[in-house]
Design a protein around this motif. Structure first.
Motif, PDB file in Angstrom:
ATOM      1  N   ALA A 180      35.645  57.787  22.512  1.00  0.00           N
ATOM      2  CA  ALA A 180      34.387  58.416  22.921  1.00  0.00           C
ATOM      3  C   ALA A 180      33.777  59.194  21.763  1.00  0.00           C
ATOM      4  N   LYS A 181      32.448  59.260  21.765  1.00  0.00           N
ATOM      5  CA  LYS A 181      31.728  60.105  20.824  1.00  0.00           C
ATOM      6  C   LYS A 181      31.230  61.337  21.560  1.00  0.00           C
ATOM      7  N   PHE A 182      31.381  62.481  20.899  1.00  0.00           N
ATOM      8  CA  PHE A 182      30.902  63.750  21.439  1.00  0.00           C
ATOM      9  C   PHE A 182      29.725  64.183  20.572  1.00  0.00           C
ATOM     10  N   TYR A 183      28.566  64.351  21.202  1.00  0.00           N
ATOM     11  CA  TYR A 183      27.326  64.573  20.469  1.00  0.00           C
ATOM     12  C   TYR A 183      26.972  66.059  20.406  1.00  0.00           C
ATOM     13  N   PHE A 184      26.747  66.521  19.185  1.00  0.00           N
ATOM     14  CA  PHE A 184      26.309  67.893  18.932  1.00  0.00           C
ATOM     15  C   PHE A 184      24.800  67.869  18.758  1.00  0.00           C
ATOM     16  N   LEU A 185      24.109  68.704  19.530  1.00  0.00           N
ATOM     17  CA  LEU A 185      22.650  68.718  19.479  1.00  0.00           C
ATOM     18  C   LEU A 185      22.142  69.663  18.392  1.00  0.00           C
ATOM     19  N   LYS A 186      20.942  69.399  17.937  1.00  0.00           N
ATOM     20  CA  LYS A 186      20.329  70.250  16.920  1.00  0.00           C
ATOM     21  C   LYS A 186      20.118  71.654  17.471  1.00  0.00           C
ATOM     22  N   GLU A 187      20.070  72.605  16.562  1.00  0.00           N
ATOM     23  CA  GLU A 187      19.895  74.011  16.960  1.00  0.00           C
ATOM     24  C   GLU A 187      18.597  74.176  17.750  1.00  0.00           C
ATOM     25  N   GLY A 188      18.700  74.876  18.862  1.00  0.00           N
ATOM     26  CA  GLY A 188      17.533  75.126  19.696  1.00  0.00           C
ATOM     27  C   GLY A 188      17.305  74.101  20.781  1.00  0.00           C
ATOM     28  N   ILE A 189      18.052  72.989  20.756  1.00  0.00           N
ATOM     29  CA  ILE A 189      17.903  71.969  21.794  1.00  0.00           C
ATOM     30  C   ILE A 189      18.745  72.368  23.002  1.00  0.00           C
ATOM     31  N   ASP A 190      18.126  72.380  24.160  1.00  0.00           N
ATOM     32  CA  ASP A 190      18.797  72.787  25.393  1.00  0.00           C
ATOM     33  C   ASP A 190      19.625  71.626  25.942  1.00  0.00           C
ATOM     34  N   TYR A 191      20.931  71.810  26.017  1.00  0.00           N
ATOM     35  CA  TYR A 191      21.780  70.717  26.502  1.00  0.00           C
ATOM     36  C   TYR A 191      21.635  70.507  28.010  1.00  0.00           C
ATOM     37  N   TYR A 192      20.914  71.405  28.707  1.00  0.00           N
ATOM     38  CA  TYR A 192      20.614  71.194  30.120  1.00  0.00           C
ATOM     39  C   TYR A 192      19.459  70.197  30.308  1.00  0.00           C
ATOM     40  N   SER A 193      18.733  69.910  29.234  1.00  0.00           N
ATOM     41  CA  SER A 193      17.529  69.094  29.342  1.00  0.00           C
ATOM     42  C   SER A 193      17.839  67.708  29.906  1.00  0.00           C
ATOM     43  N   THR A 194      16.925  67.227  30.719  1.00  0.00           N
ATOM     44  CA  THR A 194      17.066  65.880  31.282  1.00  0.00           C
ATOM     45  C   THR A 194      16.282  64.853  30.475  1.00  0.00           C
ATOM     46  N   ASN A 195      15.657  65.322  29.370  1.00  0.00           N
ATOM     47  CA  ASN A 195      14.841  64.415  28.550  1.00  0.00           C
ATOM     48  C   ASN A 195      15.356  64.332  27.113  1.00  0.00           C
ATOM     49  N   LEU A 196      16.659  64.355  26.935  1.00  0.00           N
ATOM     50  CA  LEU A 196      17.241  64.295  25.599  1.00  0.00           C
ATOM     51  C   LEU A 196      17.020  62.920  24.984  1.00  0.00           C
ATOM     52  N   THR A 197      16.748  62.919  23.668  1.00  0.00           N
ATOM     53  CA  THR A 197      16.613  61.664  22.923  1.00  0.00           C
ATOM     54  C   THR A 197      17.567  61.712  21.732  1.00  0.00           C
ATOM     55  N   TRP A 198      17.720  60.574  21.059  1.00  0.00           N
ATOM     56  CA  TRP A 198      18.625  60.537  19.894  1.00  0.00           C
ATOM     57  C   TRP A 198      18.101  61.421  18.773  1.00  0.00           C
ATOM     58  N   ALA A 199      16.824  61.718  18.755  1.00  0.00           N
ATOM     59  CA  ALA A 199      16.269  62.613  17.735  1.00  0.00           C
ATOM     60  C   ALA A 199      16.771  64.046  17.915  1.00  0.00           C
ATOM     61  N   ASP A 200      17.299  64.370  19.106  1.00  0.00           N
ATOM     62  CA  ASP A 200      17.821  65.713  19.376  1.00  0.00           C
ATOM     63  C   ASP A 200      19.253  65.882  18.881  1.00  0.00           C
ATOM     64  N   VAL A 201      19.888  64.792  18.449  1.00  0.00           N
ATOM     65  CA  VAL A 201      21.296  64.823  18.045  1.00  0.00           C
ATOM     66  C   VAL A 201      21.414  65.220  16.579  1.00  0.00           C
ATOM     67  N   ASP A 202      22.282  66.192  16.310  1.00  0.00           N
ATOM     68  CA  ASP A 202      22.550  66.606  14.938  1.00  0.00           C
ATOM     69  C   ASP A 202      23.625  65.711  14.319  1.00  0.00           C
ATOM     70  N   TYR A 203      24.767  65.602  14.977  1.00  0.00           N
ATOM     71  CA  TYR A 203      25.837  64.722  14.522  1.00  0.00           C
ATOM     72  C   TYR A 203      26.804  64.498  15.677  1.00  0.00           C
ATOM     73  N   SER A 204      27.775  63.660  15.461  1.00  0.00           N
ATOM     74  CA  SER A 204      28.769  63.386  16.502  1.00  0.00           C
ATOM     75  C   SER A 204      30.147  63.282  15.870  1.00  0.00           C
ATOM     76  N   ILE A 205      31.167  63.455  16.680  1.00  0.00           N
ATOM     77  CA  ILE A 205      32.536  63.212  16.233  1.00  0.00           C
ATOM     78  C   ILE A 205      33.185  62.253  17.225  1.00  0.00           C
ATOM     79  N   GLY A 206      34.101  61.452  16.750  1.00  0.00           N
ATOM     80  CA  GLY A 206      34.809  60.525  17.619  1.00  0.00           C
ATOM     81  C   GLY A 206      36.155  61.071  18.032  1.00  0.00           C
TER      82      GLY A 206
END
Length: 257
Positions: A180-206
Motif C-alpha cells: 500500500a501507498k500512504f499519501y502525505f498531503l501538501k501543507e494546508g490541504i485538509d485531509y477531511y476534504s471530499t474533493n482531493l486530487t493528485w495535485a494535493d499530494v506532496d509525496y507518498s511512502i510504500g
C-alpha cells in the motif's frame, strides 16, 4: 625521343600526385571518422545514480546507527533505539550523497560515498552503512498491540495520545492485505476534504503487505508503525483522491515514553 621522355616523366609526376592526393584524402576521412567516434564517446550521456537507486534503509554493521534515504529526496539519521533523529534533504552527484546542499562543486565534501556493487554508504569516518533487505521496511510485521502502548506526541501540532492497556482493548490488530501507498498531503490541504486530487499530494511512502496496524472504534482511529523510524506511528484514514480509494496520512506521532 627527348620529348617522349619528358612526357612520360610528366605523366609519372601527375600519377604520383594523384596517388598522394588520394592517400591524403583517405587519411582525412579516417581522421574525421576517428574524430567523430571520439566526439560521440565524449558526448555520450553519463549515467548517474538516482533516488530510486539509493532509496532504502542503511544500518551500520554493529546496528548502532541508521540512515534512511527516501524516494522524495528526504533523509533521516539516528542512533538505533533512540527516540530522536535528524532529518535532511539530500542530493546525489556521481556516487556522492550530500545532505542539505543546493550547489555542489569540487570542494564540497559528500556526507556519504555510495558503493553500487556492495550497496553501502561510507561516511568517511570509518562507518559503513549496509543496505537492508527490502522486506526490512515492512513496518514491524510481528508486533502485537503492546507496541502502540505509550505516550505519543504529534509532529504536526500539540496533539498527544496516551494509549494504555485498557484503551487498547478498544482496538483490533490487523495487517495490510497487499502493498500500500500512504499519501502525505501538501501543507494546508485538509485531509477531511471530499474533493482531493493528485495535485494535493506532496509525496507518498510504500508499506509492504502484512504490516500490522490497529483499527479503533472511531473515525481516524487507524495507526500503523512508520517504517522510516523505530518509534513513530502514522495516523491515517481511508479516503479518496480523484475517486480512487487510498490511504491518506492525517498525522505522525513520535513516541515520548
Amino acid at each position: 625521343m627527348k620529348r617522349l621522355l619528358i612526357l612520360l616523366a610528366a605523366v609519372g609526376i601527375l600519377f604520383a600526385s594523384c596517388k598522394n592526393s588520394k592517400k591524403t584524402d583517405d587519411q582525412k576521412v579516417e581522421q574525421t571518422e576517428t574524430s567523430t567516434k571520439t566526439d560521440t564517446v565524449e558526448k555520450a550521456p553519463v549515467v548517474e545514480l538516482t533516488y530510486r537507486n539509493l532509496a532504502g534503509t542503511y544500518d551500520t554493521e554493529d546496528y548502532q546507527m541508521r540512515v534512511v534515504l527516501d524516494l522524495n529526496g528526504t533523509a533521516t539519521w539516528n542512533m538505533i533505539g533512540s527516540l530522536h533523529w535528524s532529518e535532511y534533504s539530500y542530493i546525489i552527484k556521481g556516487n556522492g550523497v550530500f545532505f542539505d546542499v543546493k550547489e555542489v562543486d569540487e570542494n564540497t565534501k559528500p556526507n556519504f560515498i555510495y558503493d553500487p556493487q556492495k550497496k553501502t554508504l561510507d561516511d568517511g569516518n570509518g562507518n559503513i552503512y549496509i543496505l537492508q533487505p527490502e522486506n526490512y521496511l515492512t513496518g514491524l510485521t510481528n508486533i502485537d498491540k503492546s507496541w502502540f502502548i505509550g505516550h505519543w506526541k504529534s509532529k504536526k501540532g500539540d496533539d498527544e495520545r496516551f494509549v494504555d492497556a485498557i484503551l487498547m482493548e478498544e482496538y483490533s490488530l490487523d495487517s495490510l492485505k497487499s502493498d500500500a501507498k500512504f499519501y502525505f498531503l501538501k501543507e494546508g490541504i485538509d485531509y477531511y476534504s471530499t474533493n482531493l486530487t493528485w495535485a494535493d499530494v506532496d509525496y507518498s511512502i510504500g508499506i509492504k503487505r502484512s504490516a500490522k496496524y490497529i483499527d479503533g472504534q472511531h473515525e481516524f482511529d487507524l495507526y500503523i508503525p512508520d517504517p522510516r523510524a523505530d518509534k513513530r506511528m502514522i495516523r491515517y484514514d481511508i479516503s479518496q483522491i480523484n475517486g480512487e480509494e487510498v490511504y491518506v496520512v492525517a498525522d505522525l506521532y513520535d513516541f515520548v515514553k
